[in-house]
Write an enzyme that holds these catalytic residues in place. Structure first.
Site, PDB file in Angstrom:
ATOM      1  N   GLY A  12     -13.459 -31.984  23.002  1.00 31.11           N
ATOM      2  CA  GLY A  12     -13.519 -30.556  22.638  1.00 31.11           C
ATOM      3  C   GLY A  12     -14.148 -30.354  21.280  1.00 31.11           C
ATOM      4  CB  VAL A  67     -10.252 -34.135  28.628  1.00 34.94           C
ATOM      5  CG1 VAL A  67     -11.373 -34.494  27.675  1.00 34.94           C
ATOM      6  CG2 VAL A  67      -9.576 -32.825  28.226  1.00 34.94           C
ATOM      7  CG  ASN A  93      -9.953 -30.896  18.866  1.00 31.84           C
ATOM      8  OD1 ASN A  93      -9.224 -30.339  18.042  1.00 31.84           O
ATOM      9  ND2 ASN A  93     -10.999 -30.294  19.436  1.00 31.84           N
ATOM     10  CE1 TYR A 158      -2.327 -24.588  22.528  1.00 36.54           C
ATOM     11  CE2 TYR A 158      -0.564 -24.039  20.995  1.00 36.54           C
ATOM     12  CZ  TYR A 158      -1.832 -24.536  21.239  1.00 36.54           C
ATOM     13  OH  TYR A 158      -2.599 -24.970  20.184  1.00 36.54           O
ATOM     14  CE  LYS A 162      -2.051 -28.098  21.806  1.00 40.52           C
ATOM     15  NZ  LYS A 162      -3.159 -29.059  21.656  1.00 40.52           N
TER      16      LYS A 162
END
Ligand code: NAP
Length: 250
Positions: A12, A67, A93, A158, A162
């Site tokens: 990214g 990815v 990333n 998210y 994460k």
């Protein structure tokens, strides 16, 4: 294998934090692989390639790959090794967000974020791990987020992805340590990129007001921490999560 052999593969990397990481690692003398996924990023990726080759005298390779796709991630790792011989540094990333309150969140928005932000890190690490272990040298840096540490309202998908990256980082750090491969994560707070530019200005203003340093980070401030963790100055650091958040998460 010494510190300076092998390339840095950054996912990214055509814009935002990824592009800043490419510049920081190239400035440190690394050849770089610039990964992006969209057609629209082909041009900024090519411009970044020309910029770092001209400014820092390193070689750069652009690879378009998604990815979140296990086989495309494999192709990205293989292309990097074919071009540069070794991957010394892997920076995971690439990331997306699809924000919304949990009660209204579409299943697809949950699945898409997990696929890129968590499974993408697994895919890349899974394919890169064996060559890194075999060469007995490697620096893996995963970009997580403060949301993954403290949880952020409106970001259930998210935050989950994460937080998963943090667990993946620590487990991988334990598995790869004996082969001199370190695995760390950085957890940015709010950074000036397209991702935060899409947020409602009044919401962002309120969030930034809660940051002790009272401002957002520049992408370069995240990139400098990544470059440190990717260097041999950080050789004895593994399994850690470094916050780059202006004090927000302390
Ligand atoms: P950005 O400006 O939106 O850039 C995201 C990059 O990820 C783009 O280059 C994009 O590629 C790439 N990407 C997305 N899906 C991909 C996929 N499936 N395969 C390969 N590449 C993919 O985001 P950013 O703000 O720089 O964020 C970079 C990382 O930092 C992300 O992991 C993000 O979660 C994390 N982060 C950001 C902030 C923040 O405040 N900005 C805070 C904490 C953490 P294309 O260019 O081809 O679309």
């Amino acid at each position: 294998m010494s510190e300076l052999e092998g390339c840095a593969l950054v996912t990214g990397a055509a814009r935002g934090i990824g592009a800043a990481i490419v510049r920081a690692l190239a400035a440190a003398g690394r050849d770089v692989v610039i990964n992006h996924t969209s057609e629209t990023s082909a041009r900024p990726a090519a411009e970044l390639q020309a910029e770092v080759e001209g400014r820092y005298g390193v070689a750069a390779l652009v690879v378009r790959a998604d990815v979140s796709d296990f086989e495309e991630a494999h192709r990205l790792v293989e292309a990097s090794i074919e071009r540069f011989g070794h991957i010394a540094v892997l920076v995971n990333n690439a990331g997306i967000n699809r924000d919304g309150l949990l009660v209204r969140m579409k299943e697809q928005d949950f699945d898409d974020v997990i696929a890129t932000d968590l499974k993408g890190v697994f895919n890349m690490t899974r394919h890169a791990a064996k060559p890194l272990m075999k060469q007995r040298y490697g620096r893996i840096v995963n970009i997580t987020s403060l949301s993954g540490v403290v949880g952020q309202a409106g970001q259930a998908n998210y935050s989950a992805a994460k937080a998963g990256v943090i667990g993946l980082t620590k487990a991988t750090a334990r598995e790869l340590a004996a082969r001199n491969v370190t695995v760390n994560a950085v957890a940015p707070g709010f950074v000036e990129t397209d991702m935060t530019a899409r947020m409602k200005p009044e919401v962002l203003e309120q969030l930034v007001d809660g940051v002790p340093l009272k401002r957002m980070a520049a992408p370069e401030e995240v990139a400098d921490a990544v470059a440190f963790l990717a260097s041999d100055k950080a050789a004895y650091i593994t399994g850690q999560v470094l916050h780059i958040d202006g004090g927000l998460g302390m």
